[in-house]
Write a protein that holds these residues in place. Structure first.
Motif, PDB file in Angstrom:
ATOM      1  N   ALA A 106      84.921  58.151 -40.101  1.00 28.75           N
ATOM      2  CA  ALA A 106      84.895  57.363 -38.882  1.00 28.75           C
ATOM      3  C   ALA A 106      84.945  56.150 -39.033  1.00 28.75           C
ATOM      4  O   ALA A 106      83.461  55.751 -39.561  1.00 28.75           O
ATOM      5  N   GLY A 107      84.912  55.031 -38.135  1.00 28.68           N
ATOM      6  CA  GLY A 107      84.206  53.410 -38.446  1.00 28.68           C
ATOM      7  C   GLY A 107      84.692  52.710 -39.865  1.00 28.68           C
ATOM      8  O   GLY A 107      84.442  51.625 -39.698  1.00 28.68           O
ATOM      9  N   GLY A 158      88.804  58.965 -36.183  1.00 21.88           N
ATOM     10  CA  GLY A 158      87.671  58.083 -35.865  1.00 21.88           C
ATOM     11  C   GLY A 158      87.853  57.233 -36.998  1.00 21.88           C
ATOM     12  O   GLY A 158      87.409  55.994 -37.189  1.00 21.88           O
TER      13      GLY A 158
END
Length: 472
Positions: A106-107, A158
């Motif tokens: 995520a990210g 994400g």
């Protein structure tokens, strides 16, 4: 038909047009040109228009930079997502194994590795006589699907982007691969990089290096493409029966798809020689954008659903008793290199020729030079012959698959002599099917039951599991 001149003209035309991504200008132009040829033969050409949102990314709108150094990109992942012109910048994260824990990236921009798997042919194909035309299959079309990468799940977790590294596929063959082509728009930008850059990309991901991924794709909400079709009425006692001749129009090179060359040759034959059964010639659109035309099956499924009056025994019209599906004529084992190189590409790719009944297996062996027909596997019938199989229409389908089949290139390997022989064989088959006195000679399609499908799925799962364990 001047088999050496007309095909060469069409192959040159395909190379000039460039990739016919579903609904783009090149695709629409080819559809119109084939329709014009059918009209010139005296046919009334019908059209079914499909409207959809088209996704497109120019080659210069795709790039990858890691630690401020450009990395080669083999191709964009079609209908993945968009970054805009400035791209997405984030740390890299390596995700290993078949089951991806997307949330851990995520990210970040996830890096995954996709093997060009060499699988036993018996996992995907079946045989009428216990023999297959080749022992193993290693094709990026199949491998991109077997990888099971779910970009939608990655986006929901994400992840900001995905970089897929090819393994076991030469850089030359990886270039321009339009894969996978069966998915809906997934809302997450993704690209493929060649194996030669793979170790560097993986090493950068292990240390969390920052990367900028640019996939400045454009979405066109009002795109359209036409399936065109024409009917040659029968003149004998079996006019209430039809034979379907099918190919598709979208493709990235002069092998995928050149089947219209055969379709036009058979339509010309039908226009000049009386025949007993009704012949229906169908050039379907949407093979490279299946979700735009149907929720299940191939692009031909949409045409069958729209026109039961030309094939279904439950409708008021002829009943389809046979089909011929023409794809990938004259396919060579490898793509031709650009001028000035020394690569030799004379070898033909082993033919993949389906016969969906035992009777058609015998017919193909009688009419097709050096034929080694196969029967559909329990889970898979590759190509546009699959919808006919699902509808129980006996069919013969050519769907040879070289590694470069889905590569966008002006150097697809086409053997014109092989192409001419294949067209001649399809012509002979059409004459036999159009005038055979008794449809029972075509046999009955027997589709696999639930148990056979479960067993086949289990064999594939076991193969992938063993392969993953060996790779650890």
């Amino acid at each position: 038909m001047p088999e050496r001149e007309t095909p060469q003209r069409w192959i040159d035309r395909l190379n000039t047009l460039g990739p016919r991504r579903s609904g783009n200008d090149a695709h629409r132009m080819l559809i119109d040109e084939v329709a014009t040829e059918l009209t010139a033969l005296g046919y009334r050409v019908e059209r079914d228009t499909h409207t959809f949102e088209r996704w497109d990314a120019a080659e210069d709108a795709v790039s990858l930079t890691i630690d401020e150094t450009r990395v080669e990109v083999s191709s964009a992942w079609p209908y993945s997502g968009e970054t805009g012109p400035t791209g997405t910048t984030a740390p890299l994260m390596l995700l290993a194994g078949r089951r991806k824990t997307w949330a851990s990236a995520a990210g970040r921009i996830a890096v995954i590795e996709v093997d060009n798997v060499e699988a036993p042919a018996s996992l995907l194909l079946n045989s009428w006589d216990g023999r297959l035309p080749f022992d193993a299959v290693a094709n990026p079309v199949i491998s991109s699907e077997l990888a099971g990468t779910d970009l939608t799940a990655a986006r929901e977790a994400g992840v900001l982007g995905v970089i897929a590294v090819w393994r076991g596929l030469a850089d030359h063959e990886a270039r321009g691969q339009y894969l996978p082509f069966t998915r809906p728009h997934q809302g997450l930008p993704a690209v493929w990089v060649p194996e030669s850059a793979g170790d560097r990309v993986v090493a950068a991901a292990r240390r969390g290096a920052r990367a900028t991924l640019v996939l400045d794709a454009t979405r066109h909400p009002d795109a359209s493409m036409d399936t065109v079709w024409a009917v040659s009425p029968g003149t004998g006692p079996h006019v209430d029966e039809s034979v379907l001749v099918v190919t598709h129009s979208d493709g990235g090179n002069a092998v995928e798809e050149n089947g219209f060359i055969g379709l036009l040759a058979l339509a010309r034959d039908a226009a000049t020689i009386p025949h007993d059964r009704t012949l229906v010639f169908v050039l379907v659109a949407g093979h490279l954008r299946i979700p735009a035309v149907t929720e299940h099956g191939q692009a031909t499924t949409a045409w069958l659903d729209a026109h039961p009056e030309l094939w279904s025994p439950d409708a008021d019209g002829p009943t389809a008793v046979a089909g011929l599906v023409i794809e990938h004529l004259g396919a060579k084992r490898r793509r031709d290199e650009a001028p000035g190189t020394d690569d030799r590409t004379d070898a033909a790719e082993p033919e993949l020729l389906y016969a969906t009944t035992r009777e058609f297996d015998a017919l193909v062996r009688a009419e097709w030079r050096d034929a080694a027909p196969v029967k559909p596997g329990a889970l898979i019938h590759l190509g546009e012959g699959e919808p006919l199989f699902e509808k129980g229409i006996p069919a013969i389908a050519l769907v040879t698959g070289p590694a470069s089949l889905l590569a966008e290139t002006a150097h697809a390997g086409v053997d014109l002599d092989l192409l001419a022989r294949q067209v001649d064989s399809f012509r002979a088959l059409q004459r036999r099917l159009a005038d055979a006195p008794d449809r029972t000679a075509f046999g009955t399609v027997r589709r696999p039951g639930r148990l056979r499908k479960l067993l086949a799925a289990g064999r594939i799962a076991w193969f992938l599991l063993r392969r993953a364990r060996r790779a650890r």
